[in-house]
Enzyme design. Structure first.
Site, mmCIF file in Angstrom:
data_model
loop_
_atom_site.group_PDB
_atom_site.id
_atom_site.type_symbol
_atom_site.label_atom_id
_atom_site.label_comp_id
_atom_site.label_asym_id
_atom_site.label_seq_id
_atom_site.Cartn_x
_atom_site.Cartn_y
_atom_site.Cartn_z
ATOM 1 C CD GLU A 44 -7.964 -59.155 -8.309
ATOM 2 O OE1 GLU A 44 -7.515 -58.604 -9.328
ATOM 3 O OE2 GLU A 44 -7.972 -60.391 -8.153
ATOM 4 C CG ASN A 192 -11.250 -62.810 -13.627
ATOM 5 O OD1 ASN A 192 -11.261 -61.881 -14.429
ATOM 6 N ND2 ASN A 192 -10.132 -63.277 -13.089
ATOM 7 C CD GLU A 193 -7.353 -63.233 -16.393
ATOM 8 O OE1 GLU A 193 -6.527 -63.889 -15.755
ATOM 9 O OE2 GLU A 193 -7.079 -62.149 -16.945
ATOM 10 C CE1 TYR A 261 -3.869 -55.902 -16.497
ATOM 11 C CE2 TYR A 261 -4.537 -58.141 -17.037
ATOM 12 C CZ TYR A 261 -4.667 -56.999 -16.255
ATOM 13 O OH TYR A 261 -5.594 -56.959 -15.236
ATOM 14 C CD GLU A 318 -8.620 -58.472 -15.084
ATOM 15 O OE1 GLU A 318 -7.401 -58.692 -15.182
ATOM 16 O OE2 GLU A 318 -9.397 -59.179 -14.417
ATOM 17 C CD GLN A 367 -6.715 -54.676 -9.814
ATOM 18 O OE1 GLN A 367 -6.967 -54.339 -8.670
ATOM 19 N NE2 GLN A 367 -6.558 -55.958 -10.179
HETATM 20 O O1 AHR Z 1 -5.417 -57.429 -12.546
HETATM 21 C C1 AHR Z 1 -4.605 -58.416 -11.994
HETATM 22 C C2 AHR Z 1 -5.003 -59.809 -12.433
HETATM 23 O O2 AHR Z 1 -4.804 -59.943 -13.797
HETATM 24 C C3 AHR Z 1 -6.457 -60.167 -12.258
HETATM 25 O O3 AHR Z 1 -6.735 -60.597 -10.967
HETATM 26 C C4 AHR Z 1 -6.638 -61.272 -13.243
HETATM 27 O O4 AHR Z 1 -7.937 -61.352 -13.733
HETATM 28 C C5 AHR Z 1 -5.623 -60.961 -14.320
HETATM 29 O O5 AHR Z 1 -4.866 -62.045 -14.653
#
Ligand code: AHR
Length: 513
Positions: A44, A192-193, A261, A318, A367
């Site tokens: 990113e 995205n999201e 995450y 992600e 990432q």
């Molecule tokens: O990876 C960091 C961020 O996490 C990304 O930009 C977003 O899609 C997510 O919330």
């Protein structure tokens, strides 16, 4: 009788002292291929991922590069066998206007990166730079389209710009900018999201918007039939997946995303240090990471209702650990160190993806460089490979191999309020007929012995590699970049169809039969 009882209780005692994990590898039951694309990465425009990470500028005479792309990065990622790379975001994608990033660099507009640190983005790394870099890396690009602040026309133009071979306004523009043949990009994210930074939409609203964008993205432009990925749920938002699957016609979507995450919380200073943590905090991170199993299972069950043929992929685009940034670094840059904790997380997560290989056919670790659970960290002309890198490199033997189902009876690993499985396992057979078994000892305190029954496999020899370190907090630094690195592994005993393996605490092992 007394003597017998005594010897019985001694046997029970010694058995209790040795961890008793039992695994069956069903080598005769493999039918699903583990797509290499679950080993994908994510780049990113965030902190030092692109600028200073992948790209150091064409004029850089200090760091060896090709068209500004670091050659040490290219070498490391090729060795790891990176199958695809997602770009330009993330949250950034829904602020990104791709036409800002083409043409002469001096003329490109400068914008503000509003999501990540409020820094100036000069657009010097744009579509040509990214797609040419993917060619250099030998990886497939995955372009994330702007739905939040873009337009249907912009996204459909982008598809035409990169994929259309003959005469059209966009392909002519591409040719004027120096690229004759199309890049034939297959993977496309549609926002995205969308539930958050991508526009704070409801699932119903996004499903409608998705249909509109997907219609004008034209499934086939030029040679490539594109693979459209709908912006997916966060972790356990099962309603999001249900709404998308119900409202988007199956022929309009090839993948549905999922983000998860592992963190301690999203509040200020809640995420904890990447390197200084207790065993209980380690167990917490693993507890969060292992939820991936339930999430993937439940999202898949929902998808099964609408798509029993499993035509649509679940794309975990992600995943990874998210801690506080390293002290003294920009909080908006998400730069964190990477320890054995992250290696264990990566190994266990990839084992989960293997288990659900029928549905999970693509994933992207967040990432690639200098951001979150990175595989590479850079500092000036220095580069280091993180423990997570080594796991992905060791596991690449599973790419495009046939998944062999495993039955696992594991010991418990108990810390504080957490009870976790002590071991995580997956197996596959590659095209050359070699079987690989990946084993993770999550337990930070004890070695684990695993008895593996090889059903339907006649193994004559075993060899392996291990990633481990005395402490779960151990990591590589620019002063000591090889503190944590793979070594050959000798802790196996093969006896006919049975294999006994002893794993040291916090270790990842890949065996080859
Ligand atoms: O990876 C960091 C961020 O996490 C990304 O930009 C977003 O899609 C997510 O919330």
């Amino acid at each position: 009788m007394k003597k017998y009882l005594l010897s019985l209780s001694l046997t029970t005692l010694s058995l209790a002292a040795i961890a008793q994990n039992r695994v069956t590898v069903n080598a005769d039951a493999g039918k699903t291929v583990i797509s290499r694309h679950i080993y994908g990465h994510f780049a990113e425009h965030l902190g030092r991922c692109i600028y200073d990470g992948f790209y150091v500028g064409e004029g850089n005479s200090k760091i060896p590069n090709k068209n500004g792309v670091r050659l040490d990065v290219v070498e490391a990622l090729k060795k790891m066998k990176i199958p695809n790379l997602r770009w330009p975001g993330g949250c950034f994608a829904d602020t990104y206007h791709w036409k800002d990033g083409i043409g002469p660099k001096a003329k490109r507009p400068k914008i503000v990166n509003t999501w990540w640190g409020g820094v100036t983005e000069d657009n010097s790394f744009g579509t040509h730079d990214f797609l040419n870099m993917c060619e250099l890396l030998g990886t497939e690009p995955y372009l994330a389209g702007n739905v939040g602040s873009g337009s249907v026309q912009d996204l459909s133009d982008w598809v035409q710009y990169v994929n259309f071979p003959s005469n059209s306004p966009m392909s002519n523009l591409r040719q004027q900018n120096g690229r004759q043949t199309p890049w034939n990009v297959r993977y496309w994210g549609v926002g995205n999201e969308a539930w958050g930074c991508g526009g704070n939409m409801t699932a119903d609203y996004y499903a409608n918007i998705y249909r509109q964008y997907a219609t004008f993205m034209a499934p086939q432009v030029g040679k490539e039939t594109i693979f459209r990925i709908a912006s997916g749920a966060s972790s356990d938002d099962f309603n999001w997946t249900e709404t998308l699957m119900k409202n988007i016609p199956g022929k309009m979507v090839e993948g549905v995303a999922l983000h998860h995450y592992s963190t301690f919380g999203w509040g200020p200073n809640e995420k904890g240090s990447a390197t200084e943590f207790t065993e209980t905090q380690y167990a917490h991170t693993m507890h969060e990471a292992l939820k991936m199993d339930v999430f993937v299972q439940k999202h898949s069950e929902i998808m099964d209702k609408y798509d029993p043929q499993k035509r649509i992929a679940l794309v975990v685009d992600e995943w990874g650990a998210w801690y506080e940034v390293e002290p003294g670094t920009n909080p908006g840059f998400l730069y964190q160190q990477n320890t054995m904790r992250d290696a264990i997380l990566a190994g266990a997560t990839l084992n989960i993806f293997h288990k659900y290989a029928e549905r999970v056919r693509m994933a992207n670790l967040a990432q690639a460089i200098n951001v979150l659970q990175a595989v590479i960290l850079t500092k000036g002309d220095k580069l280091l490979l993180t423990p997570t890198y080594h796991v992905l490199e060791m596991y690449n033997v599973h790419q495009d191999a046939t998944m062999l189902p495993v039955d696992v009876k594991t010991e418990d690993y108990k810390v504080g309020d957490y009870t976790l499985p002590a071991v995580s396992v997956s197996a596959s057979r590659d095209k050359a007929g070699k079987t690989h078994i990946s084993l993770v000892n999550i337990d930070a305190g004890k070695p684990q012995e695993i008895t593996i029954s090889l059903k339907g496999l006649k193994a004559s020899a075993v060899r392996g590699r291990i990633l481990t370190s005395p402490k779960v907090q151990d990591h590589n630094t620019f002063e000591n970049p090889t503190k944590v690195k793979p070594a050959s592994f000798t802790g196996t005993k093969l006896n006919g169809d049975n294999l006994t393996v002893t794993l040291p605490p916090v270790s990842v092992v890949v065996l080859e039969m």
